[in-house]
Design a protein around this motif. Sequence first.
Motif, mmCIF file in Angstrom:
data_model
loop_
_atom_site.group_PDB
_atom_site.id
_atom_site.type_symbol
_atom_site.label_atom_id
_atom_site.label_comp_id
_atom_site.label_asym_id
_atom_site.label_seq_id
_atom_site.Cartn_x
_atom_site.Cartn_y
_atom_site.Cartn_z
ATOM 1 N N ILE A 24 -40.296 8.818 -26.280
ATOM 2 C CA ILE A 24 -40.166 7.655 -25.404
ATOM 3 C C ILE A 24 -40.513 8.035 -23.968
ATOM 4 N N LYS A 25 -40.030 9.188 -23.546
ATOM 5 C CA LYS A 25 -40.320 9.643 -22.177
ATOM 6 C C LYS A 25 -41.817 9.817 -21.971
ATOM 7 N N ASP A 26 -42.523 10.330 -22.973
ATOM 8 C CA ASP A 26 -43.970 10.522 -22.865
ATOM 9 C C ASP A 26 -44.692 9.198 -22.645
ATOM 10 N N THR A 27 -44.189 8.135 -23.297
ATOM 11 C CA THR A 27 -44.796 6.810 -23.136
ATOM 12 C C THR A 27 -44.716 6.353 -21.683
ATOM 13 N N PHE A 28 -43.540 6.540 -21.078
ATOM 14 C CA PHE A 28 -43.369 6.127 -19.685
ATOM 15 C C PHE A 28 -44.118 7.058 -18.726
ATOM 16 N N GLN A 29 -44.203 8.323 -19.083
ATOM 17 C CA GLN A 29 -44.947 9.255 -18.230
ATOM 18 C C GLN A 29 -46.431 8.887 -18.200
ATOM 19 N N GLN A 30 -46.939 8.393 -19.327
ATOM 20 C CA GLN A 30 -48.323 7.943 -19.380
ATOM 21 C C GLN A 30 -48.552 6.765 -18.427
ATOM 22 N N ILE A 31 -47.549 5.868 -18.345
ATOM 23 C CA ILE A 31 -47.636 4.729 -17.423
ATOM 24 C C ILE A 31 -47.695 5.241 -15.987
ATOM 25 N N VAL A 32 -46.848 6.235 -15.681
ATOM 26 C CA VAL A 32 -46.853 6.826 -14.339
ATOM 27 C C VAL A 32 -48.212 7.449 -14.045
ATOM 28 N N ASP A 33 -48.759 8.183 -15.008
ATOM 29 C CA ASP A 33 -50.044 8.857 -14.819
ATOM 30 C C ASP A 33 -51.182 7.853 -14.602
ATOM 31 N N GLN A 34 -51.081 6.701 -15.272
ATOM 32 C CA GLN A 34 -52.108 5.661 -15.125
ATOM 33 C C GLN A 34 -51.981 4.937 -13.788
ATOM 34 N N GLY A 35 -50.779 4.985 -13.194
ATOM 35 C CA GLY A 35 -50.591 4.446 -11.858
ATOM 36 C C GLY A 35 -50.362 2.959 -11.763
ATOM 37 N N GLN A 36 -50.106 2.289 -12.886
ATOM 38 C CA GLN A 36 -49.875 0.851 -12.837
ATOM 39 C C GLN A 36 -48.903 0.442 -13.934
ATOM 40 N N VAL A 37 -47.951 -0.444 -13.568
ATOM 41 C CA VAL A 37 -46.931 -0.882 -14.518
ATOM 42 C C VAL A 37 -47.418 -2.125 -15.263
ATOM 43 N N PRO A 38 -47.530 -2.053 -16.594
ATOM 44 C CA PRO A 38 -47.899 -3.248 -17.364
ATOM 45 C C PRO A 38 -46.671 -4.122 -17.596
ATOM 46 N N ASN A 39 -46.840 -5.281 -18.204
ATOM 47 C CA ASN A 39 -45.689 -6.068 -18.630
ATOM 48 C C ASN A 39 -44.974 -5.311 -19.744
ATOM 49 N N LEU A 40 -43.658 -5.150 -19.616
ATOM 50 C CA LEU A 40 -42.898 -4.357 -20.575
ATOM 51 C C LEU A 40 -41.688 -5.127 -21.082
ATOM 52 N N LEU A 41 -41.351 -4.915 -22.339
ATOM 53 C CA LEU A 41 -40.097 -5.407 -22.910
ATOM 54 C C LEU A 41 -39.346 -4.184 -23.418
ATOM 55 N N LEU A 42 -38.248 -3.827 -22.736
ATOM 56 C CA LEU A 42 -37.457 -2.644 -23.084
ATOM 57 C C LEU A 42 -36.205 -3.083 -23.814
ATOM 58 N N SER A 43 -36.033 -2.626 -25.040
ATOM 59 C CA SER A 43 -34.876 -3.037 -25.836
ATOM 60 C C SER A 43 -34.062 -1.825 -26.259
#
Length: 313
Positions: A24-43
């Motif tokens: 899960i952490k790797d998924t969010f780290q990829q978002i950080v590396d890409q530099g932009q937050v997409p629409n997310l649904l966190l459950s």
Amino acid sequence: MSEFLWVEKYRPQKIEDCILPSRIKDTFQQIVDQGQVPNLLLSGTAGIGKTTVAKALCKQLGVDSYVINGSDEGRFLDTVRSQAKNFASTVSLLGGSSRKVIIIDEADNTTHDVQLLLRGFIEEFHKTCSFIFTCNFKNKIIEPIHSRCSCIDFQIQKNEKQQIMASFFGRLNTILEEEGIAYEKKVIAELIQRYFPDWRRVLNELQRYSTSGNIDTGILAAMIDTNIDQLVDFLSRKDYGSVRKWVVDNLDNDPNIILRNLYDSLYEKLEPSSIPSAVLVIAKYQYQIAFVADQEINLLAALTEIMVECQFK
């Protein structure tokens, strides 16, 4: 005031500091590396870190963010229609990404109509603003929002549990030492085991009890007493839904101790004429503890009978 609360004072500011399974952490780290937050649904379950991750993403990327609590029904619609709309439509003043983020916390507490309104907002401001929704129950979020978001489930798998608990154990040791609180490691371990994976509750319980200057086995007894007071309140209000949830949340306690503590509490809460009935109910279900197939059902049955048969002051 927020700095007084440990959950805020020690909230991680970067994804790498969040306590999550590596997948899960790797998924969010990829978002950080890409530099932009997409629409997310966190459950995921309460206190597991959904809001912390949402805020850490925005903080780490230098994104201007705005948080709205979905459980505040009274003001939610007005907030969305006025402040949130203004926020989403104006230019960011921060030096990082020009894109903004609106965090809808506890989105599953909003109604179907409100979620339809939010879907419209996602479409209206898709060029300038991203949305992060957090929820305990993703099935309460309408499909049009699901389809417009990347959905990430915070569920911790069995083979990940021990590592995650060990990481949080280490974090708590650091916090308690920084706060100058003496503690027993076995008590911290039992507390984590009891409330896993509700990290927020563990931290709040520790802070509440830390006023004594020492974290020892007394915190475990104190928590049972506090929980019983809460249970009696639910019983007196005939709030079956909350009673059932209380049972699920407290199944890690010995049912015998729960019923005994309830017996001690009821004398002050019940009408005198109802006390004999309550005693008979408690005695019956304590006896059944030794051989019933499902302790949850047995305890809930006892509490339901007291709720129905007894009159509270």
